[in-house]
Design a protein around this motif. Structure first.
Motif, short mmCIF file in Angstrom:
data_model
loop_
_atom_site.label_atom_id
_atom_site.label_comp_id
_atom_site.label_asym_id
_atom_site.label_seq_id
_atom_site.Cartn_x
_atom_site.Cartn_y
_atom_site.Cartn_z
N PHE A 142 19.80 118.29 73.66
CA PHE A 142 20.16 118.37 75.13
C PHE A 142 19.45 117.44 76.05
O PHE A 142 19.86 116.78 77.16
CB PHE A 142 20.34 119.68 75.97
N LEU A 143 18.14 117.02 75.58
CA LEU A 143 17.40 115.97 76.23
C LEU A 143 17.68 114.56 75.59
O LEU A 143 17.23 113.66 76.26
CB LEU A 143 15.92 116.13 76.06
N GLY A 144 18.59 114.46 74.58
CA GLY A 144 19.03 113.20 74.38
C GLY A 144 18.47 112.83 72.70
O GLY A 144 18.54 111.70 72.40
N GLY A 145 17.87 113.75 72.27
CA GLY A 145 17.46 113.45 70.81
C GLY A 145 18.24 113.12 69.75
O GLY A 145 19.30 113.71 69.92
N SER A 146 17.89 112.60 68.83
CA SER A 146 18.83 112.39 67.54
C SER A 146 18.76 113.48 66.63
O SER A 146 17.72 113.97 66.27
CB SER A 146 18.40 110.84 67.13
N VAL A 147 19.93 113.83 66.17
CA VAL A 147 20.26 114.76 65.19
C VAL A 147 21.11 114.28 64.25
O VAL A 147 22.06 113.66 64.29
CB VAL A 147 20.78 115.98 65.99
N GLY A 148 20.84 114.79 62.70
CA GLY A 148 21.43 114.29 61.96
C GLY A 148 21.31 115.23 60.58
O GLY A 148 20.80 116.24 60.88
N ALA A 149 21.78 114.79 59.43
CA ALA A 149 21.58 115.63 58.26
C ALA A 149 20.17 116.02 58.07
O ALA A 149 20.05 117.07 57.56
CB ALA A 149 22.36 115.03 57.31
N GLY A 150 19.11 115.01 57.99
CA GLY A 150 17.75 115.66 58.16
C GLY A 150 17.47 116.46 58.89
O GLY A 150 16.30 117.23 58.37
N THR A 151 17.86 116.40 60.02
CA THR A 151 17.36 117.65 61.19
C THR A 151 17.88 118.80 60.59
O THR A 151 17.04 119.82 60.50
CB THR A 151 18.13 117.20 62.30
N VAL A 152 19.05 119.17 60.09
CA VAL A 152 19.63 120.27 59.60
C VAL A 152 18.70 120.82 58.14
O VAL A 152 18.33 121.78 58.01
CB VAL A 152 21.02 120.43 59.39
N LEU A 153 18.52 120.01 57.31
CA LEU A 153 17.85 119.97 56.22
C LEU A 153 16.21 120.41 56.55
O LEU A 153 15.94 121.38 55.96
CB LEU A 153 17.76 118.76 55.27
N PHE A 154 15.71 119.92 57.54
CA PHE A 154 14.42 120.45 58.02
C PHE A 154 14.42 121.61 58.59
O PHE A 154 13.54 122.59 58.20
CB PHE A 154 13.77 119.39 59.00
N ALA A 155 15.33 121.77 59.31
CA ALA A 155 15.22 123.23 60.10
C ALA A 155 15.46 124.25 59.04
O ALA A 155 15.02 125.30 59.32
CB ALA A 155 16.41 123.21 61.09
N LEU A 156 16.30 124.33 58.17
CA LEU A 156 16.63 125.21 57.27
C LEU A 156 15.45 125.39 56.10
O LEU A 156 15.38 126.50 55.71
CB LEU A 156 17.95 124.92 56.71
N THR A 157 14.79 124.45 55.87
CA THR A 157 13.60 124.62 54.74
C THR A 157 12.31 124.51 55.10
O THR A 157 11.64 125.10 54.18
CB THR A 157 14.16 123.38 53.66
N ILE A 158 11.72 124.22 56.29
CA ILE A 158 10.57 124.13 56.49
C ILE A 158 9.77 125.47 56.60
O ILE A 158 8.94 125.66 56.22
CB ILE A 158 10.27 123.42 58.08
N GLY A 159 10.81 126.63 57.15
CA GLY A 159 10.20 127.76 56.89
C GLY A 159 9.84 128.26 55.67
O GLY A 159 8.66 128.96 55.51
N PRO A 160 11.03 128.42 54.66
CA PRO A 160 10.60 128.69 53.53
C PRO A 160 9.43 127.96 52.57
O PRO A 160 8.58 128.47 51.96
CB PRO A 160 11.83 128.55 52.69
N LEU A 161 9.58 126.50 53.03
CA LEU A 161 8.47 125.67 52.39
C LEU A 161 7.09 126.18 53.06
O LEU A 161 6.21 126.05 52.00
CB LEU A 161 8.84 124.27 52.87
N SER A 162 6.82 126.45 54.03
CA SER A 162 5.66 126.75 54.74
C SER A 162 5.17 128.03 54.11
O SER A 162 3.77 128.09 53.67
CB SER A 162 5.88 126.93 56.29
N GLN A 163 5.99 129.03 53.86
CA GLN A 163 5.78 130.34 53.28
C GLN A 163 5.26 130.00 51.90
O GLN A 163 4.23 130.61 51.52
CB GLN A 163 6.83 131.32 53.48
N PHE A 164 5.87 129.29 51.08
CA PHE A 164 5.63 129.04 49.77
C PHE A 164 4.23 128.22 49.62
O PHE A 164 3.24 128.92 49.06
CB PHE A 164 6.68 128.23 49.23
N PHE A 165 4.05 127.39 50.59
CA PHE A 165 2.80 126.45 50.35
C PHE A 165 1.52 127.18 50.94
O PHE A 165 0.13 127.27 50.61
CB PHE A 165 2.82 125.18 51.18
N LEU A 166 1.83 128.13 51.88
CA LEU A 166 0.75 129.22 52.59
C LEU A 166 0.11 130.04 51.41
O LEU A 166 -0.83 130.21 51.27
CB LEU A 166 1.51 129.80 53.87
N ARG A 167 0.90 130.59 50.72
CA ARG A 167 0.90 131.56 49.48
C ARG A 167 0.08 130.64 48.44
O ARG A 167 -0.73 131.13 48.12
CB ARG A 167 2.00 132.21 49.17
#
Length: 197
Positions: A142-167
């Protein structure tokens, strides 16, 4: 961060926010990243998070490093290069998150918000991180930032990836010491508070 920007397939949620802000103020992307990082530290106060060397380093280093990398690395044109660059940048972010949090020198502002909410709510790292990323994404959009397929991929995968690498990178606690980095996601895996509960 800079590699995902160079892939030009969509920014990660925090960078959508940072880019949206840069469209409204006359500051570089890296400078805005530093300011946002410092602002996020204010959210640590009610979570009783304590900053460390890693926290300060994150605020002071990430923004300038992004500006330098953007200056050094040209944006590739071929989609066959941009897609692997996007995937690599997201996995690298998850690995970096696991490495520096596991080192126990203090998480960066955004990751400290994640671990603080994990500790206080008992929710999994995966759920907390994904919730934060989606919230930031909507605000940045809503501030005008660029959103694309990479945004969706990051938003959906960074949580599981962070959890995996923390472990994966967790350092075993010394005898009699409880690790503050636990990321399996169940109630029994909550990061203990300062009282040891």
């Amino acid at each position: 961060m800079a590699l995902q920007l160079r892939a030009t397939l969509g920014l990660d949620p925090w960078d959508v926010l940072n880019q949206g802000i840069t469209k409204r103020v006359p500051l570089s992307f890296g400078t805005v990243t530093m300011i946002v990082g410092a602002a996020v530290l204010l959210l640590w106060i009610p979570l009783r998070q304590r900053p460390g060397l890693g926290t300060v380093s994150n605020v002071l280093v990430v923004g300038p490093a992004a500006d330098v990398t953007l200056w050094l690395v040209p944006a590739p044109e071929a989609l066959a290069v941009r897609i692997p660059l996007l995937v690599f940048s997201i996995v690298l972010c998850g690995a970096a998150t696991g490495l520096y949090i596991s080192a126990r020198f203090g998480p960066g502002p955004r990751d400290g918000l994640m671990t603080g909410l994990h500790r206080r709510t008992g929710r999994s790292i995966r759920l907390v991180r994904t919730g934060i990323e989606v919230t930031v994404l909507v605000t940045g959009y809503f501030l005008g930032g660029s959103v694309g397929a990479g945004t969706v991929l990051f938003a959906l995968t960074i949580g599981p990836l962070s959890q995996f690498f923390l472990r994966l990178f967790a350092i075993p606690a010394a005898p009699g010491e409880r690790s503050e980095v636990v990321a399996r996601g169940g109630a029994e895996d909550r990061i203990p508070d300062r009282t040891g509960t």
